[in-house]
Design a protein around this motif. Structure first.
Motif, PDB file in Angstrom:
ATOM      1  N   PRO A  27       0.831  -1.214   0.000  1.00  0.00           N
ATOM      2  CA  PRO A  27       0.000   0.000   0.000  1.00  0.00           C
ATOM      3  C   PRO A  27       0.864   1.262   0.000  1.00  0.00           C
ATOM      4  O   PRO A  27       1.892   1.325   0.679  1.00  0.00           O
ATOM      5  CB  PRO A  27      -0.799  -0.124   1.305  1.00  0.00           C
ATOM      6  CG  PRO A  27      -0.817  -1.588   1.605  1.00  0.00           C
ATOM      7  CD  PRO A  27       0.500  -2.118   1.109  1.00  0.00           C
ATOM      8  N   GLY A  28       0.454   2.255  -0.786  1.00  0.00           N
ATOM      9  CA  GLY A  28       1.180   3.516  -0.838  1.00  0.00           C
ATOM     10  C   GLY A  28       2.382   3.510  -1.758  1.00  0.00           C
ATOM     11  O   GLY A  28       3.100   4.511  -1.864  1.00  0.00           O
ATOM     12  N   PHE A  29       2.637   2.378  -2.434  1.00  0.00           N
ATOM     13  CA  PHE A  29       3.805   2.258  -3.315  1.00  0.00           C
ATOM     14  C   PHE A  29       3.611   3.109  -4.570  1.00  0.00           C
ATOM     15  O   PHE A  29       2.514   3.197  -5.124  1.00  0.00           O
ATOM     16  CB  PHE A  29       3.996   0.790  -3.711  1.00  0.00           C
ATOM     17  CG  PHE A  29       5.323   0.485  -4.353  1.00  0.00           C
ATOM     18  CD1 PHE A  29       6.467   0.338  -3.586  1.00  0.00           C
ATOM     19  CD2 PHE A  29       5.422   0.329  -5.728  1.00  0.00           C
ATOM     20  CE1 PHE A  29       7.692   0.037  -4.171  1.00  0.00           C
ATOM     21  CE2 PHE A  29       6.636   0.029  -6.328  1.00  0.00           C
ATOM     22  CZ  PHE A  29       7.773  -0.114  -5.546  1.00  0.00           C
ATOM     23  N   LYS A  30       4.690   3.739  -5.019  1.00  0.00           N
ATOM     24  CA  LYS A  30       4.660   4.569  -6.214  1.00  0.00           C
ATOM     25  C   LYS A  30       5.553   3.971  -7.296  1.00  0.00           C
ATOM     26  O   LYS A  30       6.529   3.275  -6.994  1.00  0.00           O
ATOM     27  CB  LYS A  30       5.135   5.993  -5.902  1.00  0.00           C
ATOM     28  CG  LYS A  30       4.187   6.802  -5.047  1.00  0.00           C
ATOM     29  CD  LYS A  30       4.692   8.235  -4.907  1.00  0.00           C
ATOM     30  CE  LYS A  30       3.659   9.122  -4.244  1.00  0.00           C
ATOM     31  NZ  LYS A  30       4.104  10.546  -4.227  1.00  0.00           N
ATOM     32  N   SER A  31       5.226   4.282  -8.547  1.00  0.00           N
ATOM     33  CA  SER A  31       6.078   3.808  -9.639  1.00  0.00           C
ATOM     34  C   SER A  31       5.828   4.662 -10.871  1.00  0.00           C
ATOM     35  O   SER A  31       4.787   5.314 -10.994  1.00  0.00           O
ATOM     36  CB  SER A  31       5.804   2.332  -9.962  1.00  0.00           C
ATOM     37  OG  SER A  31       4.457   2.142 -10.345  1.00  0.00           O
TER      38      SER A  31
END
Length: 324
Positions: A27-31
């Motif tokens: 959760p909350g991961f960016k890419s």
């Protein structure tokens, strides 16, 4: 003995794409994809190598070193940043140059963020303004990165920065200073890039550092040594074709063709008694051994391909195509 594409069990191998499992992002991961754009020789490849922690792009004092859109992958606990290193944007002088610049311009509209890298050792010039005009026509968010701050004269640093600050302010771009050589400022740059990314998945396995096959990287490492050792004698009319890779239990044998345009260049590359070709091969072999973490036997051959940079067919055969 068997001829194969190298795929050993060492960590961070180049050609594991499609084999390693891509996990689900927390959760909350960016890419996202970050296009590294700028004039030739501003340090784009050096920057990407530093950020991903491994040499995947060649560097050289000779301008216009990068030819392909090369992806470098940096995965942290909070984000996966996929860097797209592009050829330096310049006025093209041949068919190859047109393909390279067109690919760089296409990259601007196909990434999530543009990192516009400039040379902080000199003030903003016409080449930078040309790129600013291109970027201003795009909807892609831009960060202005002032590289080579380690080369700024103390007395002129503020003046040099001001010329770029005006560009950033006029376009409402955030600006960050750093040195891709020493690493100074790169923590701030990485943080700013992550802030610009949206929530997203892992696009690649977390331990992958590039999506390019090892054969491509091998060819680039050979071309790098040619640029370093021959300089202006054999500038950019060189293309490398890895013709065969044979993996044996204790050594990997690599056979590569160096394609050039003129017979006179063949003599320069081979050198007196084969001395230049030997020097190129020895230096390239050391780099390839680091890449695959094993012993390498490298054999180089020189082939004359007249006017290959002017031919779309030859360019395609050697791996240079306009990106979609």
């Amino acid at each position: 003995m068997s001829e194969i594409n190298i795929d050993s069990q060492t960590p961070n191998k180049i050609d594991l794409l499609g084999i390693a499992t891509i996990p689900q992002a927390p959760p909350g991961f960016k890419s996202g994809f970050i296009g590294i754009i700028g004039r030739p020789n501003v340090g784009k490849s050096t920057l990407m190598n530093y950020l991903v922690g491994q040499k995947i792009a060649i560097t050289s004092p000779v301008a216009q070193t990068t030819r392909n859109r090369l992806r470098g992958i940096l995965t942290t606990p909070e984000a996966q940043l996929i860097f797209v290193d592009t050829p330096g944007i310049h006025k093209p002088h041949h068919q190859l140059g047109e393909v390279l610049v067109q690919n760089a311009r296409i990259a601007i509209d196909s990434v999530d963020v543009v990192l516009f890298v400039v040379d902080g050792g000199v003030e903003a010039g016409g080449g930078d303004r040309y790129i600013v005009d291109i970027l201003s026509q795009s909807q892609t968010p831009v960060i202005l990165g002032i590289n080579k701050i380690d080369t700024q004269p103390a007395d002129d640093a503020q003046m040099l920065d001001t010329t770029y600050a005006r560009v950033a302010e006029a376009n409402n771009w955030k600006m960050v200073k750093f040195s891709a050589l020493t690493g100074d400022g790169l923590v701030d740059l990485q943080q700013l890039l992550v802030e610009k990314l949206e929530l997203g998945p892992y696009y690649y396995p977390p331990d992958l550092v590039t999506d390019q096959p090892e054969r491509f990287i091998m060819g680039e490492l050979i071309r790098e040594q040619i640029l370093l050792l021959t300089r202006e004698e054999v500038p950019h009319s060189v293309a490398i074709a890895i013709e065969k890779v044979v993996e044996e239990p204790t050594i990997t044998r690599v056979f590569a063709a160096i394609n050039i345009e003129r017979d006179s260049q063949k003599g320069i590359l081979i050198g007196k008694g084969g001395s230049m070709l030997k020097a190129i091969g020895s230096a390239a072999r050391e780099q390839i051994q680091k890449l695959i973490a094993g012993k390498v036997h490298l054999e180089l051959f020189v082939k004359v391909q007249p006017k290959w940079r002017q031919s779309r067919t030859r360019l395609a055969e050697l791996g240079y195509r306009v990106e979609e």
